[in-house]
Write a protein that holds these residues in place. Sequence first.
Motif, short mmCIF file in Angstrom:
data_model
loop_
_atom_site.label_atom_id
_atom_site.label_comp_id
_atom_site.label_asym_id
_atom_site.label_seq_id
_atom_site.Cartn_x
_atom_site.Cartn_y
_atom_site.Cartn_z
N GLY A 1 13.96 12.13 -40.24
CA GLY A 1 14.92 11.08 -39.76
C GLY A 1 14.25 10.90 -38.30
N VAL A 2 13.87 11.98 -37.53
CA VAL A 2 13.26 11.66 -36.37
C VAL A 2 12.04 10.94 -36.36
N LEU A 3 11.13 11.39 -37.35
CA LEU A 3 9.78 10.56 -37.53
C LEU A 3 10.12 9.13 -37.69
N PRO B 1 0.77 13.58 -46.24
CA PRO B 1 2.01 13.59 -46.98
C PRO B 1 2.99 12.88 -45.92
N ILE B 2 2.99 13.50 -44.68
CA ILE B 2 4.11 12.90 -43.56
C ILE B 2 3.68 11.42 -43.38
N ARG B 3 1.98 11.20 -43.15
CA ARG B 3 1.71 9.71 -42.80
C ARG B 3 2.03 8.92 -43.99
N ARG B 4 1.96 9.27 -44.92
CA ARG B 4 2.10 8.18 -46.29
C ARG B 4 3.63 7.90 -46.39
N ALA B 5 4.40 9.04 -45.91
CA ALA B 5 6.17 8.80 -46.20
C ALA B 5 6.60 8.03 -44.72
N THR B 6 5.74 7.98 -44.00
CA THR B 6 6.65 7.37 -42.60
C THR B 6 5.39 6.35 -42.09
N PRO B 7 5.37 4.97 -42.85
CA PRO B 7 4.21 4.17 -42.43
C PRO B 7 4.35 3.86 -40.80
N GLY B 8 3.43 3.40 -40.22
CA GLY B 8 3.44 3.06 -38.89
C GLY B 8 3.67 4.07 -37.82
N LEU B 9 3.72 5.32 -38.31
CA LEU B 9 3.91 6.51 -37.34
C LEU B 9 2.75 6.65 -36.71
N ARG B 10 2.53 6.87 -35.39
CA ARG B 10 1.24 6.79 -34.80
C ARG B 10 0.92 8.51 -34.67
N GLN C 1 9.60 3.53 -35.68
CA GLN C 1 9.93 2.30 -35.36
C GLN C 1 9.92 1.85 -34.02
N ALA C 2 10.12 2.84 -33.02
CA ALA C 2 9.89 2.79 -31.85
C ALA C 2 8.61 3.00 -31.22
N GLY C 3 7.53 3.39 -31.93
CA GLY C 3 6.20 3.37 -31.58
C GLY C 3 5.94 4.66 -30.65
N ILE C 4 6.71 5.53 -30.97
CA ILE C 4 6.63 7.04 -30.22
C ILE C 4 5.32 7.76 -30.81
N ILE D 1 9.88 10.36 -21.62
CA ILE D 1 8.66 10.80 -22.31
C ILE D 1 7.61 9.96 -22.96
N SER D 2 6.46 10.61 -23.28
CA SER D 2 5.47 9.52 -23.83
C SER D 2 5.04 9.99 -25.27
N ALA D 3 5.63 10.93 -25.88
CA ALA D 3 5.12 11.72 -27.23
C ALA D 3 6.26 12.63 -27.51
N VAL D 4 6.19 12.96 -28.77
CA VAL D 4 6.78 14.25 -29.35
C VAL D 4 5.89 15.15 -29.95
#
Length: 347
Positions: free
Chosen positions: A121-123, A160-169, A128-131, A95-98
């Motif tokens: 947890g998944v996000l 809110p999701i982006r603030r709670a999960t720094p680095g999530l692309r 972390q994995a850059g997915i 997979i390349s994305a979720v």
Amino acid sequence: MTKSVTLRRPDDWHLHLRDGAMLQAVASFSGHFGRAIIMPNLVPPVVTGAQAAAYRDRIRAALAPEMTLRPLMTLYLTETSDPADVLAAHAQGIISAVKLYPAGATTNSASGVRDFDKVRGVLEAMAQAGIPLCVHGEVTDPAVDIFDREAVFIDRVLDPIRRATPGLRVVMEHVTTSDGVDYVAANEDIGATITTHHLVINRNHILAGGIRPHYYCLPVAKRETHRLALRRAATSGDARFFLGTDSAPHPDRAKESACGCAGCFTAPNTMSILAQVFEEEDALDRLEGFASLHGAGFYGMAPNQDRIRLVKRDTPAAYPTHIPAGDETVTVFDPGFPLYWHLEDPA
Ligand SMILES: NC(=O)N[C@@H](CC(=O)O)C(=O)O
Ligand SMILES: [Zn+2]
Ligand SMILES: [Zn+2]
């Protein structure tokens, strides 16, 4: 003088190929792209790495050998998705994305997310994995007007999701409003796909002079000021904006109904339409960035090596108005103007 433009082979960063007879019918119409992010909203959805690998193989089998398309698979995020399975599917190159669908927001989204805390947890594992996380960005709150659902989603869910999960692309899929464009332009670690049809139609096309089910898609086309904002973003050269056609075939029977379903089938004529749009915006030199470079950059991939050419001729390009799919027909998106730009492949 004949006008022409040569591009690195384009990619489609948001595509529905479906399955079964529909997959067989539509796959070849996207065959000229280099890569495509394949949406997982089948019935049942593509939830596990094993399901994604099996679906990828069915897509490969449906493509004729001369076609360039390479399917890049996604997993459908549910409240019970297993972070370990997501990480393993990514590590194995399946997979390349979720993909995040708010439950009930669009076609086959019933298994999507209701409580965003449940996918935290998944996000976090994905960050972390850059997915990358691809998001259908609309709230489903019935109290929110359908034309406001994207803007409200940004405030209530996406930010809110982006603030709670720094680095999530995050990829804000099929952005349809100036609110979405402004949010993406003001932030890092975020990209947005823009569809072909949202560059062409506004909400009048769906409703003025009669109801036109083949222009109904989600997010629904907005008023003209928003379409113009999308055109500016697509032709701006800003690498955060890239092509995702969201070509989404449905049988005509299902669209021409008292409760017609959402989706425009734009695969057959997308490149001709985009050339026309970029020419109108005096931005043909930016089409390559939008269709062939920015998306690859966001996903950390090299651009395709080979090229296609678009040539403007005196006679319109021929494309079908309908295609057969098993016992059904599927209507091809009608941009409402003749298409003089012809795709020449290879360049
Ligand atoms: N865009 C649409 O109107 N429909 C898509 C789903 C989606 O991308 O939201 C579909 O699967 O038919
Ligand atoms: Zn969607
Ligand atoms: Zn879609």
